[in-house]
Design a protein around this motif. Structure first.
Motif, PDB file in Angstrom:
ATOM      1  N   HIS A  69       0.826  -1.210   0.000  1.00  0.00           N
ATOM      2  CA  HIS A  69       0.000   0.000   0.000  1.00  0.00           C
ATOM      3  C   HIS A  69       0.857   1.255   0.000  1.00  0.00           C
ATOM      4  CE1 HIS A  69      -3.167  -2.780   1.823  1.00  0.00           C
ATOM      5  NE2 HIS A  69      -3.672  -2.379   0.681  1.00  0.00           N
ATOM      6  N   LEU A  70       1.993   1.190   0.679  1.00  0.00           N
ATOM      7  CA  LEU A  70       2.889   2.347   0.713  1.00  0.00           C
ATOM      8  C   LEU A  70       3.365   2.705  -0.688  1.00  0.00           C
ATOM      9  CD1 LEU A  70       4.334   4.267   2.731  1.00  0.00           C
ATOM     10  CD2 LEU A  70       6.264   2.673   2.676  1.00  0.00           C
ATOM     11  N   ALA A  71       3.632   1.698  -1.506  1.00  0.00           N
ATOM     12  CA  ALA A  71       4.155   1.941  -2.852  1.00  0.00           C
ATOM     13  C   ALA A  71       3.127   2.602  -3.762  1.00  0.00           C
ATOM     14  CB  ALA A  71       4.637   0.634  -3.470  1.00  0.00           C
ATOM     15  N   ASP A  75       4.985   6.520  -1.144  1.00  0.00           N
ATOM     16  CA  ASP A  75       6.436   6.302  -1.175  1.00  0.00           C
ATOM     17  C   ASP A  75       6.740   5.016  -1.927  1.00  0.00           C
ATOM     18  OD1 ASP A  75       9.164   6.031  -0.724  1.00  0.00           O
ATOM     19  OD2 ASP A  75       9.048   6.708   1.360  1.00  0.00           O
ATOM     20  N   TRP A  76       6.842   5.110  -3.239  1.00  0.00           N
ATOM     21  CA  TRP A  76       7.033   3.913  -4.051  1.00  0.00           C
ATOM     22  C   TRP A  76       8.418   3.294  -3.861  1.00  0.00           C
ATOM     23  CZ3 TRP A  76      10.652   5.097  -7.976  1.00  0.00           C
ATOM     24  CH2 TRP A  76      10.800   6.445  -8.302  1.00  0.00           C
ATOM     25  N   ARG A  77       9.424   4.082  -3.597  1.00  0.00           N
ATOM     26  CA  ARG A  77      10.755   3.513  -3.370  1.00  0.00           C
ATOM     27  C   ARG A  77      10.778   2.646  -2.106  1.00  0.00           C
ATOM     28  NH1 ARG A  77      11.534   8.760  -4.709  1.00  0.00           N
ATOM     29  NH2 ARG A  77      12.676   9.264  -6.621  1.00  0.00           N
ATOM     30  N   GLU A  78      10.255   3.185  -1.003  1.00  0.00           N
ATOM     31  CA  GLU A  78      10.228   2.425   0.237  1.00  0.00           C
ATOM     32  C   GLU A  78       9.293   1.221   0.097  1.00  0.00           C
ATOM     33  OE1 GLU A  78      10.745   1.054   4.168  1.00  0.00           O
ATOM     34  OE2 GLU A  78      11.969   2.238   2.783  1.00  0.00           O
ATOM     35  N   GLY A  79       8.205   1.384  -0.613  1.00  0.00           N
ATOM     36  CA  GLY A  79       7.313   0.248  -0.846  1.00  0.00           C
ATOM     37  C   GLY A  79       8.016  -0.868  -1.601  1.00  0.00           C
ATOM     38  N   ASN A  80       8.797  -0.515  -2.612  1.00  0.00           N
ATOM     39  CA  ASN A  80       9.563  -1.534  -3.334  1.00  0.00           C
ATOM     40  C   ASN A  80      10.571  -2.225  -2.424  1.00  0.00           C
ATOM     41  OD1 ASN A  80       8.254  -0.978  -5.766  1.00  0.00           O
ATOM     42  ND2 ASN A  80       9.774   0.528  -6.402  1.00  0.00           N
ATOM     43  N   ARG A  81      11.198  -1.450  -1.552  1.00  0.00           N
ATOM     44  CA  ARG A  81      12.166  -2.046  -0.629  1.00  0.00           C
ATOM     45  C   ARG A  81      11.478  -3.042   0.304  1.00  0.00           C
ATOM     46  NH1 ARG A  81      13.901  -2.408   4.122  1.00  0.00           N
ATOM     47  NH2 ARG A  81      12.197  -1.142   4.942  1.00  0.00           N
ATOM     48  N   GLN A  82      10.281  -2.668   0.783  1.00  0.00           N
ATOM     49  CA  GLN A  82       9.561  -3.554   1.695  1.00  0.00           C
ATOM     50  C   GLN A  82       9.107  -4.839   1.006  1.00  0.00           C
ATOM     51  OE1 GLN A  82       6.402  -1.427   3.674  1.00  0.00           O
ATOM     52  NE2 GLN A  82       7.797  -0.031   4.714  1.00  0.00           N
ATOM     53  N   SER A  83       8.673  -4.739  -0.226  1.00  0.00           N
ATOM     54  CA  SER A  83       8.247  -5.959  -0.924  1.00  0.00           C
ATOM     55  C   SER A  83       9.430  -6.865  -1.219  1.00  0.00           C
ATOM     56  CB  SER A  83       7.478  -5.621  -2.205  1.00  0.00           C
ATOM     57  OG  SER A  83       8.280  -4.886  -3.106  1.00  0.00           O
ATOM     58  N   ALA A  84      10.592  -6.272  -1.524  1.00  0.00           N
ATOM     59  CA  ALA A  84      11.792  -7.083  -1.726  1.00  0.00           C
ATOM     60  C   ALA A  84      12.207  -7.760  -0.428  1.00  0.00           C
ATOM     61  CB  ALA A  84      12.928  -6.201  -2.251  1.00  0.00           C
ATOM     62  N   GLU A  85      12.077  -7.059   0.689  1.00  0.00           N
ATOM     63  CA  GLU A  85      12.389  -7.636   1.999  1.00  0.00           C
ATOM     64  C   GLU A  85      11.455  -8.807   2.308  1.00  0.00           C
ATOM     65  OE1 GLU A  85      11.396  -5.417   5.771  1.00  0.00           O
ATOM     66  OE2 GLU A  85      13.568  -5.251   5.845  1.00  0.00           O
ATOM     67  N   ALA A  86      10.169  -8.629   1.997  1.00  0.00           N
ATOM     68  CA  ALA A  86       9.204  -9.708   2.221  1.00  0.00           C
ATOM     69  C   ALA A  86       9.505 -10.909   1.333  1.00  0.00           C
ATOM     70  CB  ALA A  86       7.790  -9.200   1.956  1.00  0.00           C
ATOM     71  N   ALA A  87       9.912 -10.658   0.092  1.00  0.00           N
ATOM     72  CA  ALA A  87      10.254 -11.752  -0.813  1.00  0.00           C
ATOM     73  C   ALA A  87      11.475 -12.518  -0.323  1.00  0.00           C
ATOM     74  CB  ALA A  87      10.510 -11.201  -2.214  1.00  0.00           C
ATOM     75  N   ALA A  88      12.418 -11.795   0.268  1.00  0.00           N
ATOM     76  CA  ALA A  88      13.602 -12.467   0.820  1.00  0.00           C
ATOM     77  C   ALA A  88      13.234 -13.319   2.030  1.00  0.00           C
ATOM     78  CB  ALA A  88      14.647 -11.424   1.204  1.00  0.00           C
ATOM     79  N   THR A  99       6.934  -0.891  -8.354  1.00  0.00           N
ATOM     80  CA  THR A  99       5.986   0.208  -8.522  1.00  0.00           C
ATOM     81  C   THR A  99       6.734   1.523  -8.662  1.00  0.00           C
ATOM     82  OG1 THR A  99       4.405  -0.980  -7.135  1.00  0.00           O
ATOM     83  CG2 THR A  99       3.984   1.365  -7.500  1.00  0.00           C
ATOM     84  N   VAL A 100       6.272   2.357  -9.587  1.00  0.00           N
ATOM     85  CA  VAL A 100       6.816   3.708  -9.725  1.00  0.00           C
ATOM     86  C   VAL A 100       5.657   4.671  -9.917  1.00  0.00           C
ATOM     87  CG1 VAL A 100       8.919   2.811 -10.798  1.00  0.00           C
ATOM     88  CG2 VAL A 100       7.079   3.672 -12.240  1.00  0.00           C
ATOM     89  N   SER A 101       5.944   5.957  -9.763  1.00  0.00           N
ATOM     90  CA  SER A 101       4.946   6.996 -10.028  1.00  0.00           C
ATOM     91  C   SER A 101       5.224   7.646 -11.371  1.00  0.00           C
ATOM     92  CB  SER A 101       4.982   8.064  -8.932  1.00  0.00           C
ATOM     93  OG  SER A 101       4.214   9.192  -9.309  1.00  0.00           O
ATOM     94  N   GLY A 102       4.175   7.866 -12.132  1.00  0.00           N
ATOM     95  CA  GLY A 102       4.319   8.550 -13.408  1.00  0.00           C
ATOM     96  C   GLY A 102       4.697  10.005 -13.262  1.00  0.00           C
ATOM     97  N   HIS A 128      -0.374   2.537 -10.319  1.00  0.00           N
ATOM     98  CA  HIS A 128      -1.626   3.010  -9.743  1.00  0.00           C
ATOM     99  C   HIS A 128      -1.670   4.521  -9.992  1.00  0.00           C
ATOM    100  CE1 HIS A 128      -5.229   3.221  -7.460  1.00  0.00           C
ATOM    101  NE2 HIS A 128      -5.098   2.016  -6.922  1.00  0.00           N
ATOM    102  N   ALA A 129      -1.905   4.866 -11.243  1.00  0.00           N
ATOM    103  CA  ALA A 129      -1.801   6.261 -11.670  1.00  0.00           C
ATOM    104  C   ALA A 129      -2.769   7.171 -10.929  1.00  0.00           C
ATOM    105  CB  ALA A 129      -2.041   6.358 -13.183  1.00  0.00           C
TER     106      ALA A 129
END
Length: 275
Positions: A69-71, A75-88, A99-102, A128-129
């Motif tokens: 949800h954060l991404a 904060d899409w950068r921190e959201g990406n970091r959290q999802s990578a942490e969860a995947a690990a 996820t990125v912002s347009g 999620h534009a």
């Protein structure tokens, strides 16, 4: 005593269904998943990765594709970091959707793509534009389209918004990028949505229909399968934004063949996202 008897009766039914039921699918993918708390309402267990994996185990889900949800909000950068942490923490169970912002500068987005390409690899993207305050033709998305086109990486978008509406946007992007697979979220949320998305899918073979949402109209899935085939329809309950169990129940109760259920529940996503 009467209440206890009723509860015992239904408990026995549930037990025997669980024990005697025949699995419909050998590989199930939650292809539209978030993670963490959301700003507007309570998410059970704060949507932690561990809680979500426990739910996956109960439901028989093998893999979930996650965009926190954060991404998709602030904060899409921190959201990406959290999802990578969860995947690990849960390898082979959680797959990050980058996820990125347009609205971001293309150079910032490019740096994010390089980072994840080199550290974890990228299976798919999430847009999620509307929550990011732009549309899917915004300049910040250009590096993603270029990367996805080079690598054949799918993009799941909450919607395909921009000039010309969904059909116009997909026509524009399909002409520019011949190797991108476009996944439209919430494709079955109403009859109007079903009709519109089926029409786009009939015209563009790289347009896929995601079932996420709190509503799946009666007979809608059967109609979608009849009209466009099961091969481009993807299961995804939008968990933990929504409780995933009703969506799975509606999926399993649909009046379509078991082969089509297997495709929608996991085989289509397995092929599309190269899981």
């Amino acid at each position: 005593d009467q209440r206890e008897g009723v509860m015992e009766f239904f408990g026995n039914i549930y037990y025997h269904i669980q024990m005697a039921g025949t699995p419909v699918a050998d590989f199930v993918v939650d292809g539209h998943c978030h993670m963490g708390p959301y700003r507007d309402f309570l998410v059970v267990d704060d949507g932690s990765a561990a809680a979500m994996v426990r739910t996956m185990d109960v439901m028989g889900v093998d893999v979930m594709l996650v965009s926190p949800h954060l991404a998709i909000t602030c904060d899409w950068r921190e959201g990406n970091r959290q999802s990578a942490e969860a995947a690990a923490a849960f390898p082979a169970r959680i797959v990050p959707l980058i996820t990125v912002s347009g609205l971001a500068a293309p150079a910032e987005v490019e740096a994010e793509l390089v980072h994840w390409h080199e550290t974890t690899g990228i299976k798919a993207f999430k847009f999620h534009a509307s929550l990011h305050g732009c549309d899917t033709l915004a300049d910040g998305y250009t590096p993603v389209y270029e990367y996805a086109n080079e690598h054949g990486t799918p993009i799941l978008s909450h919607s395909w918004s921009g000039a010309g509406g969904t059909r116009g946007v997909i026509a524009t992007l399909s002409e520019r990028y011949s190797n991108v697979q476009f996944v439209n979220a919430h494709s079955a949320s109403s009859w109007d949505a079903i009709e519109a998305n089926c029409a786009v899918a009939e015209e563009f073979e790289r347009y896929h229909l995601d079932l996420a949402g709190s509503r799946l109209v009666f007979g809608g899935l059967e109609y979608m399968v009849e009209r466009v085939g099961a091969e481009r329809i993807l299961y995804g309950p939008d968990s933990p934004f929504f409780d995933p169990r009703p969506t799975l129940g509606r999926m399993l109760a649909a009046r379509i063949s078991d082969d089509d259920k297997r495709k929608i529940l996991g085989l289509n996503a397995k092929a599309l996202y190269r899981l």
